[in-house]
Scaffold this motif. Structure first.
Motif, PDB file in Angstrom:
ATOM      1  N   HIS A 186       0.689  -1.550   0.067  1.00 40.29           N
ATOM      2  CA  HIS A 186      -0.014   0.072   0.153  1.00 40.29           C
ATOM      3  C   HIS A 186       0.769   1.388   0.043  1.00 40.29           C
ATOM      4  CE1 HIS A 186      -3.262   2.367   0.582  1.00 40.29           C
ATOM      5  NE2 HIS A 186      -2.635   2.709   1.818  1.00 40.29           N
ATOM      6  N   ASN A 187       0.413   2.073  -1.570  1.00 49.59           N
ATOM      7  CA  ASN A 187       1.918   3.199  -1.328  1.00 49.59           C
ATOM      8  C   ASN A 187       0.795   4.550  -1.104  1.00 49.59           C
ATOM      9  OD1 ASN A 187       3.709   1.719  -1.985  1.00 49.59           O
ATOM     10  ND2 ASN A 187       3.078   2.086  -3.993  1.00 49.59           N
ATOM     11  N   GLY A 188      -0.197   4.151  -0.077  1.00 51.28           N
ATOM     12  CA  GLY A 188      -1.127   5.960  -0.364  1.00 51.28           C
ATOM     13  C   GLY A 188      -1.487   6.413  -0.936  1.00 51.28           C
TER      14      GLY A 188
END
Length: 282
Positions: free
Chosen positions: A256-258
């Motif tokens: 999850h990279n935002g």
């Protein structure tokens, strides 16, 4: 003599290898630290840089010439923008999708795609020129043999007998795959792909060299391990899992990279990426 070789993706035409490494190397060290790995020396990390091959020649006007929907070429460029739009609408219900005709401001599919993508989290703040330019670089790689050969040559020149891991982002993962397939006698390496479009049927997968056979991509002979890392919100990595297309030896990992789903820096700072690279160097 690089133990780690990076391969960048699109939209890097006005930077250079050292300026990119100045951003990528600290992120690499952060990811390794989170995974309990040891950071390599700066001179053990190289960048296979090819962005300048896409840099436009100078012109008499000021600034960069603008691109709009009328400049989008039929075929690969148009289809890629439409697929990005379809996926963006699928993961963000606030966006009008290709089948939504109620709130659309224009009847033209490409312009509708650009309008929707411009309001997506993925392309937030990006102008049409950037979105079209991204699709255009992908199209040029696959349809202009001289560009393709020159890009691949940059990675071929960066690999050495000491290279243990190739870390490839976005379009760079296509470059890395093709170069490694064409180098069966190279020493073993670990391939780490980040936000890869390799699994996108018709537009990317079916255009690879060597071509897929019976729906499966060839395994690159020098690759002893392949770790593919993708964020759910990454529109470039439309097919998150590569194992169904390239074999069970691919290890698909979700991160999850935002808000910056396709940005290489959150990919590199992820513990999962650091762990894959640390294992390759051990």
């Amino acid at each position: 003599m690089s133990r780690i070789v990076f391969v960048h993706g699109i939209a890097q035409e006005v930077v250079g290898p050292e300026s990119l490494l100045a951003e990528w190397y600290p992120a690499l060290c952060d990811g390794l630290a989170l995974a309990g790995g040891e950071a390599p020396a700066r001179d053990e990390v190289g960048m296979a840089f090819y962005g300048d091959l896409f840099r436009q020649a100078g012109h008499r006007g000021t600034g960069t010439p603008e691109l709009d929907a009328s400049d989008v070429e039929e075929g690969l460029e148009e289809e890629l923008l439409l697929q990005w739009w379809e996926y963006a609408a699928r993961i963000d219900p606030r966006l009008p999708g290709p089948q939504d005709r109620v709130r659309l401001r224009t009847p033209y599919p490409v312009q509708r795609a650009l309008d929707a993508l411009g309001h997506s989290a993925f392309f937030a703040g990006a102008g049409e020129r950037l979105m079209i330019g991204a699709a255009r670089q992908v199209r040029r790689y696959f349809t202009e043999p001289r560009i393709r050969a020159a890009v691949r040559g940059r990675l071929e020149g960066a690999l050495t007998d000491r290279t243990r891991v190739v870390v490839a982002h976005s379009l760079g993962s296509v470059v890395a795959y093709e170069v490694l397939c064409a180098s069966p006698d190279r020493p073993d390496v670990v391939l780490v792909t980040l936000g890869s479009p390799l699994g996108v049927r018709n537009l990317v997968f079916d255009r690879l060299v060597p071509p897929p056979h019976a729906g499966r991509g060839r395994w690159p002979a020098p690759v002893r391990q392949w770790v593919n890392i993708a964020d759910r919100g990454d529109l470039v990595a439309l097919a998150k899992g590569l194992a169904p297309l390239f074999g069970d030896r691919v290890r698909d990992v979700a991160v999850h990279n935002g808000a910056r789903a396709h940005d290489v820096r959150p990919y590199l700072t992820a513990r999962e990426t650091g762990g894959a690279i640390a294992a390759a160097l051990a």
